[in-house]
Design a protein around this motif. Structure first.
Motif, mmCIF file in Angstrom:
data_model
loop_
_atom_site.group_PDB
_atom_site.id
_atom_site.type_symbol
_atom_site.label_atom_id
_atom_site.label_comp_id
_atom_site.label_asym_id
_atom_site.label_seq_id
_atom_site.Cartn_x
_atom_site.Cartn_y
_atom_site.Cartn_z
ATOM 1 N N LYS A 152 -5.214 -45.169 12.097
ATOM 2 C CA LYS A 152 -4.765 -46.288 12.531
ATOM 3 C C LYS A 152 -3.644 -46.413 13.419
ATOM 4 N N LEU A 153 -2.530 -45.734 13.030
ATOM 5 C CA LEU A 153 -1.483 -45.437 14.284
ATOM 6 C C LEU A 153 -2.031 -45.310 15.431
ATOM 7 N N ILE A 169 -4.089 -43.288 7.923
ATOM 8 C CA ILE A 169 -2.968 -43.823 8.602
ATOM 9 C C ILE A 169 -2.667 -43.252 9.757
ATOM 10 N N GLU A 199 -4.717 -45.996 16.706
ATOM 11 C CA GLU A 199 -5.560 -46.921 17.189
ATOM 12 C C GLU A 199 -4.733 -48.232 17.790
ATOM 13 N N LEU A 214 -14.184 -42.573 2.907
ATOM 14 C CA LEU A 214 -14.281 -41.283 2.252
ATOM 15 C C LEU A 214 -13.086 -40.526 1.822
ATOM 16 N N PHE A 215 -11.986 -40.827 2.845
ATOM 17 C CA PHE A 215 -10.734 -40.126 2.856
ATOM 18 C C PHE A 215 -9.747 -40.767 1.986
ATOM 19 N N LEU A 269 -8.660 -35.871 15.574
ATOM 20 C CA LEU A 269 -10.072 -35.580 15.382
ATOM 21 C C LEU A 269 -10.961 -36.792 15.491
ATOM 22 N N MET A 270 -10.629 -37.389 14.413
ATOM 23 C CA MET A 270 -11.329 -38.845 14.435
ATOM 24 C C MET A 270 -11.248 -39.900 15.527
ATOM 25 N N TYR A 272 -15.513 -42.363 7.519
ATOM 26 C CA TYR A 272 -14.516 -41.501 7.081
ATOM 27 C C TYR A 272 -13.483 -42.033 6.473
ATOM 28 N N GLU A 331 -10.672 -38.865 18.569
ATOM 29 C CA GLU A 331 -11.404 -38.143 19.549
ATOM 30 C C GLU A 331 -12.857 -38.165 19.597
ATOM 31 N N VAL A 332 -13.235 -37.774 18.470
ATOM 32 C CA VAL A 332 -14.966 -37.490 18.491
ATOM 33 C C VAL A 332 -15.844 -38.420 17.483
ATOM 34 N N LEU A 340 -6.461 -34.138 11.295
ATOM 35 C CA LEU A 340 -7.992 -34.948 11.166
ATOM 36 C C LEU A 340 -7.863 -36.193 11.566
ATOM 37 N N LEU A 354 -5.687 -36.128 3.314
ATOM 38 C CA LEU A 354 -6.702 -37.005 3.703
ATOM 39 C C LEU A 354 -6.614 -38.473 3.895
ATOM 40 N N PHE A 355 -5.556 -39.084 2.880
ATOM 41 C CA PHE A 355 -5.226 -40.423 2.779
ATOM 42 C C PHE A 355 -4.584 -40.872 4.139
ATOM 43 N N ARG A 371 -7.300 -32.790 26.509
ATOM 44 C CA ARG A 371 -7.083 -33.619 25.433
ATOM 45 C C ARG A 371 -5.968 -33.364 24.443
#
Lengths: 288, 270
Positions: free
Chosen positions: A177-178, A174, A180, A106-107, A90-91, A103, A93-94, A87, A169-170, A197
């Motif tokens: 963020k890593l 992280i 990023e 929510l996560f 995916l976050m 997200y 990327e898209v 996940l 999900l939590f 990709r």
């Protein structure tokens, strides 16, 4: 920084002394109790030294609990990391920045819930007749009954799914963020080389994040030891002993079934020795 | 590639749905009469009722549990702040050769299986006559809050630019004044996150509270789990309402904690 100040001593020493007392007294006491034959029902006791430990190794329910605990640990840690990395990537990327923020919010929600709440939420959801999570199955099969919590083959996975719901999900947040924090140049370079990709992530970004990801896994391994709340609420170790982990068995020996506090404590001491040794070794390795 | 992106977005949307829907559903069920819950086909349209919630809030055991939770967790967090923050500051700013060992010791407290701590503590508190009292629970929880706050506050204090503190020393501030007037306010945002995290941790704690209380000192998680021990005979709406009540306080910290996460990773970037 001034060299001579009383601050380090006045700030650190009282706290450390209190922490040492609060942790060493119960630890030592756990060992002492484990060497005796205390029971909840009576105040009398005597020293039996290692006989509790000897008994444990011929206790098939104990050996089953060890095996269930190991299974629990492996299943939850692996599934959490897979969900988190999947996940997270995916976050990355898209999802647009605004969607990412949504997200992320929510996560984080599931992990904040008390384990008892999470366990109840899913216990209802898994109810074979009225549960919301089993509804799609009833709908598709025209009303067949699926009861994940009372089948020995699925119960552990059903409980583990709640743990992964909370932590996977939590950790996805992280992982995002890593990702990023990574410098964009290597990713650009790989893109110019026509890397796909998934190849960029498999060969460039995730290897760059190896150290923090291992630390993350370490944290999850420690937190997975705290499975008691979920199992206590959802299955009580059942059906049979299919989800009876070590802490669940220790609890039921000490408090529910027989009140054998010393026997339970012997189990807890073994757990403590195993986890402290394992995690100290792992930690030194992660740090090195 | 196009199709891949659509699938990826769908997977994400589904994950977002799974993250919150079960909880929302529980909240909805807490507003339902039993007839609307016990249905083969989940019902979205129903006549809402506040009966479950008022039943929960009207029960003495729930109110006592709430009170115990607030007092035990609040006090333990306060002790954690008073003892944990200064120690964390000293480890972060006055490193000596034990700093690494201290950090490892604090972390290693987390390795201890709760059941291994709870059994001896139960015996100890019984012998001291403090079993099933709030002070016993508070002292036990302090071990958790002090160590967690310390562990999270060390990097927070290390994130404060050293130059600010050095400038304050030049201006004639003493070591303690620098801690109070400079380090604490500058690191406040991350510190609040650390403190909130420790609160959520003890609020959610179950096993230790279960073993250390029998009637007077039961915390809210214990009371909630007992409601269900009476089997599924208890109306589901009431159980759902108790789950919602139990889950609300940690969720209040959602904003603080996600801000805390962001600030942790912004530090790493720079």
């Amino acid at each position: 920084m001034p060299r001579r100040s009383s601050l380090p001593v006045t700030f650190v020493v009282p706290t450390l002394v209190i922490l040492l007392i609060l942790s060493m007294v119960p630890t030592l006491y756990a060992i002492i109790i484990a060497l005796q034959n205390r029971e909840l029902s009576s105040a009398a006791y005597s020293w039996v030294w290692f006989s509790n430990f000897v008994d444990l190794f011929s206790d098939r329910r104990f050996l089953n609990a060890v095996w269930v605990s190991v299974k629990w640990e492996v299943v939850t840690v692996v599934a959490t990391m897979v969900v988190a990395i999947g996940l997270g990537v995916l976050m990355f990327e898209v999802a647009s920045p605004r969607l990412r923020n949504l997200y992320c919010l929510l996560f984080i929600i599931p992990v904040l819930l008390p384990r008892v709440s999470a366990a109840f939420v899913w216990k209802f959801a898994y109810h074979p007749l009225y549960g919301i999570a089993t509804y799609p199955y009833r709908l598709l099969t025209g009303g067949l009954i699926f009861d994940p919590l009372s089948k020995p083959s699925t119960a552990l996975f059903a409980v583990a799914s709640v743990d992964v719901w909370q932590w996977g999900l939590f950790f996805a947040v992280i992982v995002l963020k890593l990702l990023e924090t990574l410098p964009p140049q290597p990713i650009e370079a790989a893109r110019l080389d026509h890397a796909k990709r998934w190849q960029i992530h498999a060969y460039v970004t995730l290897p760059m994040l190896k150290a923090p990801l291992i630390s993350l896994m370490f944290v999850k391994m420690i937190e997975s030891l705290r499975s008691f709340d979920l199992i206590y609420v959802m299955t009580r170790g059942g059906p049979g002993v299919a989800t009876e982990t070590l802490d669940m068995y220790a609890f039921s020996q000490g408090f529910i079934e027989s009140g054998k506090v010393s026997y339970a404590s012997a189990m807890a001491v073994l757990m403590m020795i195993a986890t402290v040794i394992t995690f100290t070794m792992l930690w030194k390795r992660v740090q090195a | 590639m196009r199709l891949g992106r659509i699938i990826a977005k769908a997977v994400l949307a589904f994950a977002g749905f799974v993250a919150v829907f079960p909880l929302l559903w529980t909240a909805l069920n807490s507003l339902k009469n039993s007839v609307d819950i016990i249905t083969r086909v989940p019902r979205l349209v129903f006549t809402p009722t506040l009966a479950n919630i008022s039943y929960i809030l009207g029960r003495d055991s729930v109110i006592t549990g709430l009170y115990n939770s607030v007092v035990a967790c609040g006090t333990a967090v306060l002790i954690g702040v008073v003892l944990g923050l200064p120690a964390a500051y000293a480890v972060a700013r006055y490193p000596n050769r034990w700093a690494g060992d201290i950090q490892f010791f604090v972390l290693s407290l987390r390795f201890l299986p709760p059941v291994a701590v709870a059994i001896p503590l139960m015996v100890i508190w019984l012998q001291l006559g403090l079993y099933d009292t709030l002070p016993a629970l508070i002292v036990t929880y302090s071990l958790l809050t002090i160590s967690v706050i310390m562990w999270l506050a060390i990097p927070a204090f290390q994130g404060v630019p050293k130059e600010i503190e050095e400038a304050a020393f030049v201006d004639g501030y003493g070591a303690y004044a620098v801690f109070w007037r400079i380090a604490l306010p500058v690191a406040a945002r991350s510190l609040i996150g650390a403190v909130a995290f420790s609160f959520v941790l003890v609020w959610n704690e179950f096993l230790i509270a279960l073993m250390l209380s029998s009637s007077n000192a039961k915390t809210l998680p214990i009371v909630a789990s007992e409601l269900s021990q009476q089997g599924m005979n208890v109306p589901w709406g009431i159980l759902n309402a108790s789950v919602v009540l139990l889950s609300l306080p940690p969720l209040l910290f959602l904003g603080v904690l996600s801000g805390f996460l962001n600030s942790v990773f912004r530090q790493k970037k720079t």
